[in-house]
Design a protein around this motif. Structure first.
Motif, PDB file in Angstrom:
ATOM      1  N   THR A  50      13.518 -65.309  20.209  1.00 20.72           N
ATOM      2  CA  THR A  50      13.141 -64.169  21.036  1.00 20.72           C
ATOM      3  C   THR A  50      13.769 -62.861  20.583  1.00 20.72           C
ATOM      4  O   THR A  50      13.483 -61.813  21.146  1.00 20.72           O
ATOM      5  CB  THR A  50      13.542 -64.432  22.499  1.00 20.72           C
ATOM      6  N   THR A 131      10.345 -63.093  17.498  1.00 22.82           N
ATOM      7  CA  THR A 131       9.199 -62.869  18.392  1.00 22.82           C
ATOM      8  C   THR A 131       9.628 -61.943  19.516  1.00 22.82           C
ATOM      9  O   THR A 131       9.871 -62.372  20.649  1.00 22.82           O
ATOM     10  CB  THR A 131       8.694 -64.209  18.965  1.00 22.82           C
ATOM     11  N   ASP A 133       7.885 -59.859  21.205  1.00 26.79           N
ATOM     12  CA  ASP A 133       6.875 -59.727  22.257  1.00 26.79           C
ATOM     13  C   ASP A 133       5.889 -60.881  22.135  1.00 26.79           C
ATOM     14  O   ASP A 133       5.767 -61.524  21.091  1.00 26.79           O
ATOM     15  CB  ASP A 133       6.139 -58.390  22.139  1.00 26.79           C
ATOM     16  N   HIS A 134       5.169 -61.151  23.230  1.00 23.01           N
ATOM     17  CA  HIS A 134       4.190 -62.237  23.276  1.00 23.01           C
ATOM     18  C   HIS A 134       4.797 -63.534  22.736  1.00 23.01           C
ATOM     19  O   HIS A 134       4.250 -64.196  21.839  1.00 23.01           O
ATOM     20  CB  HIS A 134       2.937 -61.878  22.484  1.00 23.01           C
ATOM     21  N   THR A 135       5.936 -63.902  23.313  1.00 24.43           N
ATOM     22  CA  THR A 135       6.673 -65.047  22.784  1.00 24.43           C
ATOM     23  C   THR A 135       5.872 -66.336  22.892  1.00 24.43           C
ATOM     24  O   THR A 135       5.848 -67.146  21.950  1.00 24.43           O
ATOM     25  CB  THR A 135       7.999 -65.188  23.544  1.00 24.43           C
ATOM     26  N   VAL A 137       2.598 -66.871  22.999  1.00 24.86           N
ATOM     27  CA  VAL A 137       1.472 -66.932  22.056  1.00 24.86           C
ATOM     28  C   VAL A 137       1.964 -67.142  20.633  1.00 24.86           C
ATOM     29  O   VAL A 137       1.427 -67.968  19.875  1.00 24.86           O
ATOM     30  CB  VAL A 137       0.629 -65.646  22.159  1.00 24.86           C
ATOM     31  N   ARG A 138       2.998 -66.404  20.247  1.00 24.60           N
ATOM     32  CA  ARG A 138       3.528 -66.556  18.894  1.00 24.60           C
ATOM     33  C   ARG A 138       4.146 -67.938  18.696  1.00 24.60           C
ATOM     34  O   ARG A 138       4.038 -68.524  17.611  1.00 24.60           O
ATOM     35  CB  ARG A 138       4.562 -65.466  18.619  1.00 24.60           C
ATOM     36  N   PRO A 203      -0.059 -58.379  15.012  1.00 19.16           N
ATOM     37  CA  PRO A 203      -0.564 -58.764  16.339  1.00 19.16           C
ATOM     38  C   PRO A 203      -0.610 -60.282  16.490  1.00 19.16           C
ATOM     39  O   PRO A 203      -0.892 -61.003  15.522  1.00 19.16           O
ATOM     40  CB  PRO A 203      -1.970 -58.159  16.371  1.00 19.16           C
ATOM     41  N   PRO A 204      -0.328 -60.787  17.669  1.00 15.33           N
ATOM     42  CA  PRO A 204      -0.345 -62.246  17.857  1.00 15.33           C
ATOM     43  C   PRO A 204      -1.717 -62.860  17.649  1.00 15.33           C
ATOM     44  O   PRO A 204      -1.825 -64.038  17.318  1.00 15.33           O
ATOM     45  CB  PRO A 204       0.143 -62.416  19.299  1.00 15.33           C
ATOM     46  N   THR A 205      -2.793 -62.074  17.841  1.00 11.66           N
ATOM     47  CA  THR A 205      -4.130 -62.618  17.607  1.00 11.66           C
ATOM     48  C   THR A 205      -4.335 -62.994  16.139  1.00 11.66           C
ATOM     49  O   THR A 205      -5.030 -63.969  15.837  1.00 11.66           O
ATOM     50  CB  THR A 205      -5.185 -61.589  18.026  1.00 11.66           C
TER      51      THR A 205
END
Length: 533
Positions: A50, A131, A133-135, A137-138, A203-205
């Motif tokens: 994190t 990670t 942000d968006h922990t 999803v990543r 980006p996580p996407t």
């Protein structure tokens, strides 16, 4: 019920008692203990992902993860990977039963192992990249990517075991993976640092899309490997199963030396070697020349051995890029600071000392392992003392000649390690590589002592300690050789600990102590080798 299931059910009903609640309780308790032991490291690793990663450490960290993946592929290919128990390999494999059905259980075990190792690799990669942000999803994307890579690599190993065309691709894939790790480590500290930072903050996407594509490709490889199970030759399966059985036996009896002998015999079994005349050398050197020839016949092993010299520099870069002496850490963190920073200074000293001790341990074990790669002749003399006596060369002279190759290998490995640490800035400027040269006699003595040690004595007492039971026989066996190398490399360890400006005194001390240790070992071990029990 399939024919294979019927046969297995018949064997269980005739040869085993039905499982009771005590068996289920023991299995569940064992799994609970394993989960409890792994919970703390897993929570620490999950908490580490994190944070915002340091771009200066990303290259080395990614290289370590890629090297771990390459090691996983190499071990999978070396172990088979599809193996059977001795009973199934003897009775079911050569029977008219469907081979794919016979291999369904070991294939499922391989899939489960690949999933666990892949998840660990994915989490390790996220710990390197961070990670912020968006922990969730990543984390999911990283685990899917790691599982896809591990299962795809295991499927490739299965295909290499079944088909020669795929076997020709397995070796280049492993070599390419190692080369990729070296490139990432080299470029990650320079021009590619911005690229790695951009990849970490993507980006996580994008990561989810990459994980999805990798999962599809891995599924295709797994499907292809499943269809190729019935095409694995019976001889290949029998050979792999025999090797796995020996490995399990060595693990159960806690005799790793038997595993080393088995792997060495398996490599040379069936190979046709040309007969050559004895070289025109003095008798002791002619005996030692066999070790040089044997090492030259395995250039791949020598190349892998030399490439492992980059691991300490990678570990140092991952941990911060510097191996500061504890005194320097205390002066940097505590000089001119208020009294309230005493705890910070202590933590910094402890962290620096832990990293330094870890690097010193890696250097000692790695140098000893590199030196032990050239001690096959000494191992053979210890296993067959009658042949050693028939050669007509005194044991002290033979050992002195056999010490040249392990000393050279250990010195080259340490020179590469110390040179890499100096070039990367982990050590201050100076002729640190000379310490590797002067440590050659000590490493040779430790490697020869390791090669000539007797099997582990399991009749020695087991000591109960607050950290658990310690089998003294296995500990004494493991420390044989390491103790001699550690004693002979004390000036090297002192130089790394204090990191003085001038290394002249430490170089002289290392040269004298290393030569003294080797001379004392040759004088004490110069008698005829004893027969193994």
């Amino acid at each position: 019920m399939s024919p294979v299931a019927e046969v297995r059910a018949l064997v269980r009903s005739r040869g085993r008692r039905p499982r009771s609640w005590i068996d289920l309780y023991s299995t569940g308790l064992g799994l609970a203990v394993v989960a409890a032991m792994l919970s703390q490291p897993a929570s620490t690793l999950l908490a580490a992902i994190t944070r915002q990663a340091d771009p200066a450490r990303m290259g080395a960290g990614i290289a370590l993860v890629v090297l771990a993946y390459a090691g996983f592929l190499a071990v999978a290919r070396m172990m088979g990977p599809v193996t059977l128990s001795s009973a199934d390999a003897t009775w079911l494999l050569l029977s008219p039963l469907d081979r794919r059905a016979v291999l369904r259980r070991p294939a499922g075990v391989l899939l489960a192992v690949s999933v666990v190792i892949g998840a660990a690799l994915g989490v390790g990669l996220l710990a390197v990249l961070g990670t912020p942000d968006h922990t969730a999803v990543r984390l999911a994307a990283g685990m899917v990517l790691g599982i896809a890579a591990a299962t795809g690599g295991m499927a490739l190993a299965v295909l290499a075991q079944a088909l020669r065309t795929w076997d020709a691709w397995a070796g280049p894939v492993i070599v390419t993976t190692v080369a990729l790790a070296a490139a990432v480590a080299l470029l990650g500290s320079g021009p590619a640092r911005r690229f790695l930072a951009a990849a970490a903050s993507a980006p996580p996407t994008l990561g989810a899309a990459l994980a999805g594509v990798s999962a599809v490709l891995a599924a295709l490889l797994v499907r292809r490997a499943w269809t190729a199970l019935d095409r694995i030759p019976a001889r290949t399966l029998l050979t792999a199963s025999t090797g796995a059985g020996r490995a399990v036996g060595a693990a159960v009896t806690m005799d790793p030396e038997a595993l080393a002998w088995s792997a060495e015999d398996e490599h040379w079994r069936g190979r046709v070697l040309r007969s050559r005349r004895w070289p025109a050398l003095p008798a002791p050197m002619a005996l030692a020349w066999q070790d040089w020839r044997r090492l030259g016949r395995r250039p791949g092993r020598l190349a892998v051995l030399l490439m492992t010299a980059a691991l300490p520099a990678l570990a140092a870069q991952t941990g911060g890029g510097s191996l500061e002496a504890p005194a320097a850490v205390a002066a940097r963190t505590g000089g001119g600071s208020p009294p309230g920073t005493a705890a910070t200074t202590a933590l910094a000293e402890a962290g620096g000392l832990a990293g330094l001790m870890l690097t010193m341990g890696i250097m000692l074990v790695g140098g000893l392992a590199a030196a032990a790669a050239g001690t096959w002749g000494a191992r053979r003399d210890g296993d067959n003392p009658a042949l050693a006596r028939l050669l007509g060369v005194g044991p002290r002279r033979a050992l002195a000649a056999r010490a040249l190759l392990p000393g050279l290998l250990g010195a080259v490995w340490l020179v590469l390690v110390l040179g890499g640490l100096t070039v990367t800035g982990a050590l201050p400027a100076g002729p640190w590589w000379l310490l590797g040269v002067t440590a050659a006699p000590a490493l040779a003595a430790g490697a020869l002592r390791t090669a000539r040690r007797r099997p582990a004595d399991h009749t020695m007492p087991v000591i109960d300690t607050p950290m658990g039971a310690i089998p003294t026989g296995l500990v004494a066996w493991a420390m044989t050789g390491v103790d001699l190398a550690a004693l002979g490399c004390l000036p090297l360890a002192a130089a790394l600990f204090f990191q003085p400006v001038a290394l002249g005194g430490f170089l002289a001390g290392q040269a004298v102590l290393g030569a003294a240790v080797l001379s004392a070992y040759l004088a004490g071990a110069g008698r005829a080798p004893r027969a193994l029990p």
